[in-house]
Design an enzyme around this catalytic site. Structure first.
Site, PDB file in Angstrom:
ATOM      1  N   HIS A   1       0.838   4.161   2.372  1.00 45.42           N
ATOM      2  CA  HIS A   1       1.829   4.681   3.277  1.00 45.42           C
ATOM      3  C   HIS A   1       3.179   5.193   3.512  1.00 45.42           C
ATOM      4  O   HIS A   1       3.754   3.654   3.043  1.00 45.42           O
ATOM      5  CB  HIS A   1       1.230   4.543   4.500  1.00 45.42           C
ATOM      6  CG  HIS A   1       0.047   3.783   4.849  1.00 45.42           C
ATOM      7  ND1 HIS A   1      -0.766   3.363   6.282  1.00 45.42           N
ATOM      8  CD2 HIS A   1      -0.984   5.278   4.412  1.00 45.42           C
ATOM      9  CE1 HIS A   1      -1.577   4.384   5.903  1.00 45.42           C
ATOM     10  NE2 HIS A   1      -2.335   4.737   5.962  1.00 45.42           N
TER      11      HIS A   1
ATOM     12  N   HIS B   1       1.204  -0.966  -0.385  1.00 50.74           N
ATOM     13  CA  HIS B   1      -0.290   0.033  -0.643  1.00 50.74           C
ATOM     14  C   HIS B   1       1.169   1.293   0.088  1.00 50.74           C
ATOM     15  O   HIS B   1       2.326   1.249   0.193  1.00 50.74           O
ATOM     16  CB  HIS B   1      -0.932   0.008   1.051  1.00 50.74           C
ATOM     17  CG  HIS B   1      -0.451   0.108   2.681  1.00 50.74           C
ATOM     18  ND1 HIS B   1       0.551  -0.836   3.232  1.00 50.74           N
ATOM     19  CD2 HIS B   1      -0.585   1.432   3.546  1.00 50.74           C
ATOM     20  CE1 HIS B   1       0.673  -0.638   4.445  1.00 50.74           C
ATOM     21  NE2 HIS B   1       0.495   0.303   4.206  1.00 50.74           N
TER      22      HIS B   1
ATOM     23  N   ASP C   1      -0.208  -4.469   7.963  1.00 51.65           N
ATOM     24  CA  ASP C   1      -1.159  -3.726   8.041  1.00 51.65           C
ATOM     25  C   ASP C   1      -2.635  -3.324   7.274  1.00 51.65           C
ATOM     26  O   ASP C   1      -2.887  -3.359   6.364  1.00 51.65           O
ATOM     27  CB  ASP C   1      -0.863  -2.550   6.277  1.00 51.65           C
ATOM     28  CG  ASP C   1       0.234  -1.826   7.273  1.00 51.65           C
ATOM     29  OD1 ASP C   1       0.968  -1.010   7.641  1.00 51.65           O
ATOM     30  OD2 ASP C   1       1.630  -2.435   7.136  1.00 51.65           O
TER      31      ASP C   1
ATOM     32  N   ASP D   1       5.748   4.513   5.103  1.00 55.87           N
ATOM     33  CA  ASP D   1       6.666   3.322   5.789  1.00 55.87           C
ATOM     34  C   ASP D   1       6.933   1.984   4.463  1.00 55.87           C
ATOM     35  O   ASP D   1       7.653   1.432   4.531  1.00 55.87           O
ATOM     36  CB  ASP D   1       6.337   2.924   6.950  1.00 55.87           C
ATOM     37  CG  ASP D   1       4.982   2.517   7.064  1.00 55.87           C
ATOM     38  OD1 ASP D   1       4.117   3.269   6.720  1.00 55.87           O
ATOM     39  OD2 ASP D   1       4.565   1.999   8.487  1.00 55.87           O
ATOM     40  N   HIS D   2       6.648   1.994   3.189  1.00 55.74           N
ATOM     41  CA  HIS D   2       5.712   0.685   2.759  1.00 55.74           C
ATOM     42  C   HIS D   2       6.608   1.100   1.210  1.00 55.74           C
ATOM     43  O   HIS D   2       6.234   0.222  -0.019  1.00 55.74           O
ATOM     44  CB  HIS D   2       5.149   0.594   2.410  1.00 55.74           C
ATOM     45  CG  HIS D   2       4.022  -0.974   3.436  1.00 55.74           C
ATOM     46  ND1 HIS D   2       4.367  -1.204   3.766  1.00 55.74           N
ATOM     47  CD2 HIS D   2       3.959   0.082   5.136  1.00 55.74           C
ATOM     48  CE1 HIS D   2       3.860  -2.193   5.703  1.00 55.74           C
ATOM     49  NE2 HIS D   2       3.459  -1.020   6.105  1.00 55.74           N
TER      50      HIS D   2
ATOM     51  N   HIS E   1       7.071  -5.259  11.927  1.00 56.74           N
ATOM     52  CA  HIS E   1       5.877  -4.847  11.888  1.00 56.74           C
ATOM     53  C   HIS E   1       5.929  -3.907  13.174  1.00 56.74           C
ATOM     54  O   HIS E   1       4.225  -4.003  13.220  1.00 56.74           O
ATOM     55  CB  HIS E   1       4.695  -4.232  10.756  1.00 56.74           C
ATOM     56  CG  HIS E   1       4.586  -3.205  10.323  1.00 56.74           C
ATOM     57  ND1 HIS E   1       3.875  -1.821  10.636  1.00 56.74           N
ATOM     58  CD2 HIS E   1       4.677  -2.842   9.144  1.00 56.74           C
ATOM     59  CE1 HIS E   1       3.259  -1.589  10.119  1.00 56.74           C
ATOM     60  NE2 HIS E   1       4.097  -1.269   9.396  1.00 56.74           N
TER      61      HIS E   1
END
Length: 300
Positions: free
Chosen positions: A63, A61, A207, A65-66, A266
């Site tokens: 966000h 996705h 997530d 941090d990804h 995570h």
């Protein structure tokens, strides 16, 4: 043999001792990286993973941090001599996000192919003899989980081959599933193998809130890699609101899905000592690993 490495175990932001969560999966000289947070290329180098092997990138996705490490990774790939196409997969609607990130690295010595996957149902595609599936997860924004299945070749039986006087030069071809003809005799793979072996399956889901379809998606995984923002169940309701899971929920998923091993990852930046929860979590699912950066496993 599949090589699996967690390049990081953090969520939200990188820490001095914890890179952001990402999965490196390598098979017969080609690698797939799932997620690309800030500094991903540095984490890869620290774990002695070869950027030159990277063939495909999966994004769960958008966000930060990804995905925010994408421009830096692409520039590093160019600097290490990559010229063949990099295949990128993500959820429907991700293409314009990637294209905007590419504005700060507009000149690369390789092509980029962007593929969008469904947010309505499970998608499947083939890569490097591995079947990759994606499942829409239940996060605060569109998000995908992934599974990797390698159908292993049957066990080659050299005794059967010798009894049939099959020349050694044909053994590899037969083991790959092809028939051969020599001296007027056709030998099929079934004549020199000893039965099928179960596939290797790796499942990766971060997530997301827990939901029932995750169980079937992770069914019989040899390795399930799943998020755990916190080890204490007191955070469960708060994490559900934010679209995340705690350790016990991931352990229950591993147990219910019949997975063989669970790697937790995570972690929240506030979770400084995830290892202290190991005993409690292993009471739910015995073969749980509190992963650390660089966690590695070879599946064969």
């Amino acid at each position: 043999m599949i090589e699996v490495t967690l390049i990081g175990t953090g969520g939200m932001l990188p820490l001095p001792d914890r890179w952001l969560t990402g999965l490196w999966l390598e098979y017969i000289g080609k690698a797939c990286l799932t997620d690309c947070g800030e500094g991903a290329q540095i984490a890869l180098k620290q774990h002695k993973l070869k950027l030159s092997h990277l063939d495909m990138l999966l994004i769960t996705h958008v966000h930060a941090d990804h995905i925010s490490g994408l421009p830096g990774l692409l520039l590093s790939l160019g600097n290490c001599g990559k010229t063949d196409t990099l295949h990128i997969y993500g959820h429907k609607g991700i293409k314009p996000v990637i294209e905007q990130l590419l504005c700060i690295c507009p000149i690369l010595p390789f092509e980029i192919e962007i593929n969008e996957l469904s947010l309505e149902h499970i998608s499947k595609f083939e890569w490097n003899e591995i079947t990759i599936s994606s499942i829409p997860l239940n996060h605060s924004i569109p998000c995908l989980g992934y599974s990797f299945i390698l159908n292993r070749k049957p066990v080659f039986d050299p005794i059967k081959a010798k009894e049939l006087s099959v020349d050694v030069k044909y053994w590899r071809e037969l083991h790959s599933g092809k028939s051969v003809t020599a001296d007027g005799l056709t030998i099929t793979p079934e004549m020199v193998t000893a039965g099928n072996r179960p596939p290797i399956k790796v499942t990766y889901m971060t997530d997301t809130r827990y939901f029932n379809d995750m169980v079937n998606f992770a069914l019989n995984s040899d390795l399930l890699i799943c998020e755990g923002m916190y080890g204490d169940d007191e955070y469960a309701d708060k994490m559900t609101e934010k679209g995340h899971m705690v350790f016990s929920q991931s352990a229950e998923l591993a147990e219910t899905s019949g997975s063989k091993e669970l790697w937790l990852t995570h972690y929240s930046p506030a979770l400084t000592n995830p290892e202290k929860y190991l005993e409690n979590i292993q009471s739910i699912f015995k073969n749980t690993i509190i992963s650390s950066d660089g966690e590695k496993k070879f599946l064969k």
